[in-house]
Design a protein around this motif. Structure first.
Motif, PDB file in Angstrom:
ATOM      1  N   ALA A 123       1.942   3.371  -5.426  1.00 57.64           N
ATOM      2  CA  ALA A 123       1.205   2.274  -6.062  1.00 57.64           C
ATOM      3  C   ALA A 123      -0.036   2.809  -6.767  1.00 57.64           C
ATOM      4  O   ALA A 123      -0.664   3.768  -6.318  1.00 57.64           O
ATOM      5  N   ASN A 153       0.834  -1.206   0.000  1.00 59.56           N
ATOM      6  CA  ASN A 153       0.000   0.000   0.000  1.00 59.56           C
ATOM      7  C   ASN A 153       0.867   1.254   0.000  1.00 59.56           C
ATOM      8  O   ASN A 153       0.576   2.232   0.685  1.00 59.56           O
ATOM      9  N   ARG A 154       1.941   1.220  -0.771  1.00 55.93           N
ATOM     10  CA  ARG A 154       2.825   2.370  -0.887  1.00 55.93           C
ATOM     11  C   ARG A 154       2.116   3.522  -1.605  1.00 55.93           C
ATOM     12  O   ARG A 154       1.228   3.290  -2.448  1.00 55.93           O
ATOM     13  N   SER A 191      -7.714  -2.223  -2.412  1.00 51.63           N
ATOM     14  CA  SER A 191      -8.163  -1.320  -3.461  1.00 51.63           C
ATOM     15  C   SER A 191      -9.680  -1.340  -3.524  1.00 51.63           C
ATOM     16  O   SER A 191     -10.339  -2.068  -2.791  1.00 51.63           O
ATOM     17  N   ARG A 221      -2.538  -1.681  -5.922  1.00 51.39           N
ATOM     18  CA  ARG A 221      -2.478  -1.400  -4.487  1.00 51.39           C
ATOM     19  C   ARG A 221      -3.408  -2.343  -3.726  1.00 51.39           C
ATOM     20  O   ARG A 221      -4.452  -2.775  -4.226  1.00 51.39           O
ATOM     21  N   TYR A 222      -2.983  -2.705  -2.512  1.00 51.52           N
ATOM     22  CA  TYR A 222      -3.864  -3.475  -1.627  1.00 51.52           C
ATOM     23  C   TYR A 222      -3.961  -2.759  -0.281  1.00 51.52           C
ATOM     24  O   TYR A 222      -2.931  -2.422   0.305  1.00 51.52           O
TER      25      TYR A 222
END
Length: 396
Positions: free
Chosen positions: A131, A127-128, A139, A136-137
């Motif tokens: 991203a 989850n940078r 999302s 992304r996670y």
């Protein structure tokens, strides 16, 4: 006549193709772009628009993903190669070894995912800020859950196996170079811990089974010795076999004595029939016969003789010898099990450690854009062909 001419003109106008008349020529001269859009509108909708959207995402939105690569091998020293691969090659085939398959399956498992979450801060690394919304996670596409996290992370993970060399290649993607390196390192450490645990458990089970066999055989041998001791106490005999052997020796000696005495009696009778020594020799022969009969009754004359005791003692002795041999064999098997267990140690050895990549390997923007264009063009060509066939069939 004028009405007929108008009707003929109307019919002639309907037969002229669209875009070939004066109005279409005017549109083409005034705005060629609108004419191009009108002529290619379906191609632009089904091919141009998806390709343009893909280009916007790939070149303006998609985040760079770095890939860290590591090579390792799972081997068993007892076979000199990666577990069963030596045997596979002997029979003329090659394939993934059981040990390597276990490691690969673990790296893709939920247990490995939990290790990454706790040891590598996987949720934070997925989850940078850089991203994009698709990678992304968590999302907007799915809720945050263990199942979705597991499926999402497997998109960042690639494991290949070389059947010729037995070398496995691990590739991990992340939005930062250090993140990819750390995730790969934790994954390899977790897999090595699993391999060591499997080896220790296999060794412990093999040795424990041999130790239980040794203990059981030791108890059996001890029980056999105890039964012989009880027999000796009960019958007040140390070794009935030795007593029977002594009795047989006595009988043999007495029989020799009878033969000798009978020879003397025969010689005396032939030389001096009326000699008083003949009576003495006859009495000696009778006494020796009585002694022999008594010794024989001691050996096998009744239930109180040595014969039943000797049979029981021999059976006890046989059981003791069998138990002792079994105990000795179990001890040898235990030593062999320990040696074999030490040889069956499985190792996960790194050939190349994970490193932080210098440049992002993903996404492959131009290649993916070309793929989107080619796929959409293929679907467009197939759909257009189907529509033309349907229209032609309807006109017929």
């Amino acid at each position: 006549m004028q009405l007929k001419r108008s009707a003929l003109e109307l019919e002639t106008v309907e037969l002229v193709p669209v875009g070939a008349g004066p109005r279409a020529s005017v549109i083409e001269r005034k705005n060629p772009f609108l004419y191009f859009v009108a002529a290619w509108r379906w191609f632009l909708i089904f091919v141009g628009a998806p390709t343009a959207l893909a280009a916007v995402y790939l070149f303006a939105i998609a985040a760079d993903r770095y890939e860290s690569e590591s090579k390792f091998i799972v081997r068993n020293p007892s076979l000199g190669t990666s577990s069963l691969s030596g045997l596979m090659q002997e029979v003329g085939g090659a394939g993934m070894t059981n040990d390597a398959y276990i490691v690969h399956a673990y790296m893709r498992s939920r247990d490995a995912l939990q290790a990454l979450v706790s040891q590598a801060d996987l949720l934070e690394r997925l989850n940078r800020p850089e991203a994009d919304f698709l990678w992304r996670y968590p999302s907007f596409l799915f809720k945050q859950s263990q199942e979705h996290l597991w499926k999402h992370f497997n998109q960042f993970l690639t494991i290949d196996y070389d059947q010729t060399t037995g070398i496995s290649t691990l590739r991990v993607q992340a939005f930062r170079p250090d993140d990819a390196k750390i995730i790969a390192e934790v994954l390899l450490r977790s897999a090595e811990t699993l391999v060591n645990h499997i080896s220790a458990r296999a060794q412990g089970d093999a040795v424990a089974t041999a130790q239980r066999t040794v203990e059981d055989s030791r108890l059996n041998a001890q029980d056999a010795v105890n039964k012989i001791t009880e027999f000796r106490k009960k019958n007040r005999l140390i070794d009935p076999g030795k007593i029977s052997a002594s009795a047989l020796d006595t009988i043999t000696q007495l029989s020799l004595g009878i033969a000798k005495t009978k020879a003397e009696l025969a010689e005396l009778t032939s030389s001096s029939p009326d000699s008083p020594q003949a009576t003495s020799l006859q009495r000696r022969i009778a006494a020796i016969n009585d002694q022999i009969a008594q010794e024989r009754r001691l050996l096998a004359g009744s239930d109180q003789s040595l014969a039943p005791l000797l049979a029981e003692y021999e059976m006890l002795t046989l059981n003791r010898e069998f138990s002792e041999r079994t105990f000795a064999s179990a001890q040898s098997a235990l030593e062999m099990a320990r040696i074999e267990a030490s040889r069956q140690q499985i190792f996960l050895e790194n050939i190349s450690a994970p490193t932080a990549p210098d440049y992002p390997f993903y996404p492959r923007r131009f290649l993916q854009l070309i793929g989107v264009f080619a796929l959409c063009s293929l679907f467009y060509a197939i759909g257009r062909r189907l529509v033309l066939e349907v229209l032609a069939h309807a006109e017929r």
